[in-house]
Motif scaffolding. Structure first.
Motif, mmCIF file in Angstrom:
data_model
loop_
_atom_site.group_PDB
_atom_site.id
_atom_site.type_symbol
_atom_site.label_atom_id
_atom_site.label_comp_id
_atom_site.label_asym_id
_atom_site.label_seq_id
_atom_site.Cartn_x
_atom_site.Cartn_y
_atom_site.Cartn_z
ATOM 1 N N SER A 1 7.876 10.817 3.459
ATOM 2 C CA SER A 1 6.452 10.685 3.128
ATOM 3 C C SER A 1 5.575 11.339 4.185
ATOM 4 O O SER A 1 4.604 12.045 3.857
ATOM 5 C CB SER A 1 6.067 9.198 2.999
ATOM 6 O OG SER A 1 6.701 8.584 1.904
ATOM 7 N N ASN B 1 0.850 -1.187 0.000
ATOM 8 C CA ASN B 1 0.000 0.000 0.000
ATOM 9 C C ASN B 1 0.888 1.240 0.000
ATOM 10 O O ASN B 1 1.499 1.578 1.016
ATOM 11 C CB ASN B 1 -0.918 0.000 1.224
ATOM 12 C CG ASN B 1 -1.884 1.176 1.232
ATOM 13 O OD1 ASN B 1 -1.772 2.100 0.433
ATOM 14 N ND2 ASN B 1 -2.843 1.151 2.139
ATOM 15 N N TYR B 2 0.963 1.917 -1.144
ATOM 16 C CA TYR B 2 1.817 3.100 -1.280
ATOM 17 C C TYR B 2 1.013 4.393 -1.100
ATOM 18 O O TYR B 2 1.543 5.485 -1.351
ATOM 19 C CB TYR B 2 2.505 3.097 -2.648
ATOM 20 C CG TYR B 2 1.562 3.300 -3.823
ATOM 21 C CD1 TYR B 2 1.444 4.547 -4.433
ATOM 22 C CD2 TYR B 2 0.782 2.259 -4.293
ATOM 23 C CE1 TYR B 2 0.571 4.743 -5.494
ATOM 24 C CE2 TYR B 2 -0.094 2.447 -5.348
ATOM 25 C CZ TYR B 2 -0.190 3.677 -5.945
ATOM 26 O OH TYR B 2 -1.070 3.865 -6.991
ATOM 27 N N LYS B 3 -0.206 4.271 -0.621
ATOM 28 C CA LYS B 3 -1.064 5.452 -0.506
ATOM 29 C C LYS B 3 -1.264 5.921 0.934
ATOM 30 O O LYS B 3 -2.055 6.824 1.181
ATOM 31 C CB LYS B 3 -2.418 5.173 -1.152
ATOM 32 C CG LYS B 3 -2.330 4.936 -2.656
ATOM 33 C CD LYS B 3 -3.703 4.719 -3.276
ATOM 34 C CE LYS B 3 -3.611 4.523 -4.783
ATOM 35 N NZ LYS B 3 -4.931 4.309 -5.412
ATOM 36 N N THR B 4 -0.553 5.324 1.886
ATOM 37 C CA THR B 4 -0.655 5.802 3.258
ATOM 38 C C THR B 4 0.214 7.043 3.418
ATOM 39 O O THR B 4 1.098 7.303 2.589
ATOM 40 C CB THR B 4 -0.189 4.732 4.268
ATOM 41 O OG1 THR B 4 1.254 4.684 4.267
ATOM 42 C CG2 THR B 4 -0.763 3.359 3.945
ATOM 43 N N THR C 1 3.161 14.576 3.444
ATOM 44 C CA THR C 1 1.723 14.485 3.683
ATOM 45 C C THR C 1 1.266 15.593 4.614
ATOM 46 O O THR C 1 0.240 16.258 4.381
ATOM 47 C CB THR C 1 1.354 13.118 4.286
ATOM 48 O OG1 THR C 1 1.810 12.077 3.418
ATOM 49 C CG2 THR C 1 -0.154 12.992 4.472
ATOM 50 N N ASN D 1 -7.254 -2.742 2.271
ATOM 51 C CA ASN D 1 -5.913 -2.336 1.853
ATOM 52 C C ASN D 1 -5.064 -1.889 3.040
ATOM 53 O O ASN D 1 -4.322 -0.893 2.968
ATOM 54 C CB ASN D 1 -5.983 -1.219 0.807
ATOM 55 C CG ASN D 1 -4.725 -1.125 -0.038
ATOM 56 O OD1 ASN D 1 -3.970 -2.089 -0.145
ATOM 57 N ND2 ASN D 1 -4.489 0.026 -0.633
ATOM 58 N N THR E 1 6.631 3.343 -4.623
ATOM 59 C CA THR E 1 5.740 2.964 -5.708
ATOM 60 C C THR E 1 5.123 1.600 -5.419
ATOM 61 O O THR E 1 5.691 0.796 -4.669
ATOM 62 C CB THR E 1 6.491 2.912 -7.044
ATOM 63 O OG1 THR E 1 7.581 1.986 -6.945
ATOM 64 C CG2 THR E 1 7.023 4.283 -7.416
ATOM 65 N N LYS F 1 3.958 7.305 0.676
ATOM 66 C CA LYS F 1 3.677 8.010 -0.576
ATOM 67 C C LYS F 1 4.901 8.224 -1.452
ATOM 68 O O LYS F 1 4.775 8.481 -2.649
ATOM 69 C CB LYS F 1 2.996 9.346 -0.275
ATOM 70 C CG LYS F 1 1.566 9.192 0.204
ATOM 71 C CD LYS F 1 0.891 10.526 0.395
ATOM 72 C CE LYS F 1 -0.580 10.337 0.784
ATOM 73 N NZ LYS F 1 -1.271 11.638 0.973
#
Length: 229
Positions: free
Chosen positions: A214, A121-124, A218, A161, A131, A128
């Motif tokens: 990251s 999971n690269y969207k936390t 964010t 996820n 990839t 970020k």
């Protein structure tokens, strides 16, 4: 952005976390003792590795009752970032901030070496700068890193996820090769490998540095400030 590094009796990776923030981000960071009752000044809380309270009873089982953990729960509820590393991951599961539990390594031996992780999971807020599917080198150092949860919980982790990292070569017997997970909201992450020990090529890998960058990116995106250098 201001970081807190919690310190419990027996913590031994607190300085590593402090230095990772100080040297890779240049952001304000404080050590915060386990008796603290106010974390309102902090944007990110790092729960470091070590052997809090000597790992008596179970790893993290005593620390979860420390006064500061009530404040960690409040911070998580407020959407602040919480990262638990190794013993910190164990503490977060014991405190109910993350599902599952950490058991003795399948080999019944302490494992201390580099591992290859896959970024699932690269969207936390913590991933970020990675990839999807990227493989990174992050070291482990634990005797009880065997992540376990029941089938229902595992199905929920997959559906939401919440699996953040998996091992490419599972060193401890963790279910589904899990190395790190997050809560449903994504602002609380726990992982057994040590990203703070992989922030400089002198340490063998710089792959952990992007976890810290990251977080800062964010936070700055949320607060409308300049991007991280």
């Amino acid at each position: 952005m201001k970081f807190a590094v919690l310190v419990f009796p027996g913590s031994n990776c607190d300085i590593d976390c402090y230095k990772a923030v100080e040297e890779t981000l240049g952001e304000p960071v404080d050590f915060v003792w386990h008796t603290a009752t106010d974390l309102s000044a902090y944007d990110c809380i790092l729960v470091p590795g070590g052997f809090s309270y000597g790992d008596y009873l179970r790893c993290g089982a005593i620390s979860r009752f420390a006064p500061v953990m009530n404040e960690v729960a409040k911070a998580a509820e407020q959407g602040k970032f919480v990262l638990g590393i190794c013993n910190g991951f164990q503490i977060l599961t014991e405190a109910g901030l993350l599902p599952g539990a950490l058991r003795r390594n399948e080999s019944m031996k302490f494992r201390c070496h580099d591992t290859t992780l896959k970024v699932v999971n690269y969207k936390t807020p913590f991933t970020k700068d990675y990839t999807a599917g990227e493989e990174i080198i992050i070291p482990i150092a634990h005797g009880e890193g065997n992540y376990y949860c029941d089938e229902e919980t595992l199905a929920a982790l997959k559906a939401n996820n919440q699996i953040v990292f998996t091992y490419s070569d599972n060193p401890n017997g963790s279910v589904a090769d899990i190395a790190g997970i997050c809560n449903e909201r994504g602002n609380v992450v726990g992982m057994m490998p040590h990203p703070e020990r992989a922030v400089n090529s002198l340490l063998g890998s710089e792959d952990g540095k992007r976890m810290f960058s990251s977080i800062l990116k964010t936070w700055r995106d949320t607060h409308g400030t300049a991007s991280v250098r």
